[in-house]
Design an enzyme around this catalytic site. Structure first.
Site, short mmCIF file in Angstrom:
data_model
loop_
_atom_site.label_atom_id
_atom_site.label_comp_id
_atom_site.label_asym_id
_atom_site.label_seq_id
_atom_site.Cartn_x
_atom_site.Cartn_y
_atom_site.Cartn_z
NE ARG A 9 24.97 54.41 15.32
CZ ARG A 9 24.49 53.19 15.61
NH1 ARG A 9 23.26 53.21 14.89
NH2 ARG A 9 24.96 52.47 16.06
CG HIS B 54 18.99 47.16 18.17
ND1 HIS B 54 20.00 48.15 18.20
CD2 HIS B 54 18.12 47.22 19.14
CE1 HIS B 54 19.61 48.56 19.44
NE2 HIS B 54 18.57 48.23 20.07
NE ARG C 151 18.11 49.80 15.77
CZ ARG C 151 18.25 50.86 16.69
NH1 ARG C 151 17.10 51.06 17.48
NH2 ARG C 151 19.51 51.40 17.27
CG HIS D 139 21.09 51.16 12.22
ND1 HIS D 139 22.59 50.75 12.03
CD2 HIS D 139 20.90 50.45 13.33
CE1 HIS D 139 22.99 50.58 13.23
NE2 HIS D 139 21.95 50.16 14.10
#
Length: 352
Positions: free
Chosen positions: A79, A115, A166, A172
């Site tokens: 991440r 997501h 995101r 991400h």
């Protein structure tokens, strides 16, 4: 991969600097894209308006999120918010100034984006459902074509916003959200073609819930035995998240697994409970549908306020499972049964 990750960090920094005033909008986009919205908001509406679509929403969401968990364990994606601090790609002191937000510090692996994948699954089901309704109503060809273009345009717009949110949140990398969208569409397409989900028995619900849970736990234990620590990301989150209170146990892989399995099991209980079979035909009136939707949404928001301590992980996971199961039981069986009792009681009283 470092070069690909560096491009992703550059894009995140660009979005954070250019759209800094839109933090609340991107936060909202990420929040709405969470499958929690599907279980607590979208499902009650679709279930009472078009039952097959409501069922498909849950199956697609659960299977998709379960696959997302397995893929994350296999791919072990980084991440941005922790990678930028640990990589040797940058020279000392040259790491980009990547910001963090209250929803940045996800604790699971990053690839593919849950997501983006969940939003793709859910919106694909809803778009195809509306188009199916239009086709059943014999919508004129030109109007149907315009509707088709408009809905798919909306679908890709929603996905673009979710993906941007995101990346903006530094949760991400771009390639992870793209992978999530593609995988989500594939899952929705495959599961939607499975007709048996509309007539699944309680035994099938129980067996599938048990098998999916057992596979995930067994896979975890197998890899752990082989020396692979699948919870390595939790340590990174705790190390690099700028505020400890931004780290939540409900973002861990096992919390997600138990929530989804609880939702599927709750759907099975609701669909095969004696009270559901008693009101299935009676709840077809418009008044009962509207009443069921309204009251279900109200009760689910109250249920959503129920939170519990994460000090004991086992109890936390069990309560998460039970809460998710009850959230599906409320709109499928409990609320329609109560309304039918009320309306039928009034009707009986008038007949007397």
């Amino acid at each position: 991969m470092d070069l690909l990750h560096s491009w992703g960090v550059e894009l995140a920094v660009h979005l954070q600097s250019r759209y800094s005033k839109h933090e609340e909008f991107f936060t909202l986009a990420s929040t709405v894209a969470d499958l929690h919205t599907t279980f607590f908001c979208l499902f009650p509406i679709w279930f009472h308006l078009r039952r097959d679509t409501g069922l498909r929403l849950i199956w697609v969401a659960v299977i998709g999120d379960w696959l997302n968990l397995v893929l994350k364990w296999v791919l072990s994606g980084e991440r941005p918010y922790w990678w930028v601090h640990e990589t040797h790609f940058y020279r000392k002191g040259e790491a980009p100034p990547l910001l963090q937000f209250p929803i940045t510090c996800e604790t699971g692996p990053g690839s593919p984006s849950g997501h983006a994948m969940g939003a793709a699954c859910v919106w694909y089901v809803m778009v195809t459902a509306v188009l199916s309704i239009a086709a059943e109503k014999r919508c004129p060809a030109l109007l149907y074509r315009l509707l088709q273009m408009g809905l798919w345009g909306l679908f890709f717009l929603v996905e673009l916003v979710v993906c941007m949110s995101r990346v903006f949140m530094a949760a991400h990398f771009p390639h992870q959200v793209i992978a999530g969208v593609i995988t989500g569409i594939l899952v929705a397409e495959v599961v939607s073609k499975s007709k048996w989900i509309y007539k699944a028995s309680m035994n099938q619900y129980f067996l599938i819930t048990f098998c999916l849970t057992s596979f995930a736990i067994g896979f975890y234990l197998l890899l752990k035995t082989l020396g692979v620590d699948l919870l390595w990301t939790l340590d990174k989150a705790q190390k690099w998240c700028i505020k400890p209170e931004w780290i939540h146990l409900d973002s861990t892989p096992f919390a997600s697994l138990l929530r989804n399995m609880g939702s599927l099991f709750g759907l099975g209980l609701g669909m095969h409970s004696p009270i559901y079979n008693g009101v299935k035909k009676k709840s077809a009136t418009t008044a009962l549908k509207i009443g069921s939707i309204t009251i279900s949404l109200f009760l689910l928001q109250l249920l959503n306020e129920w939170t519990f301590s994460s000090e004991n992980h086992l109890i936390f996971y069990i309560l998460s499972f039970c809460k998710s199961a009850f959230a599906l039981l409320i709109p499928t069986a409990v609320v329609p049964w109560v309304l039918c009792r009320v309306f039928m009681g009034k009707t009986d009283g008038k007949n007397l």
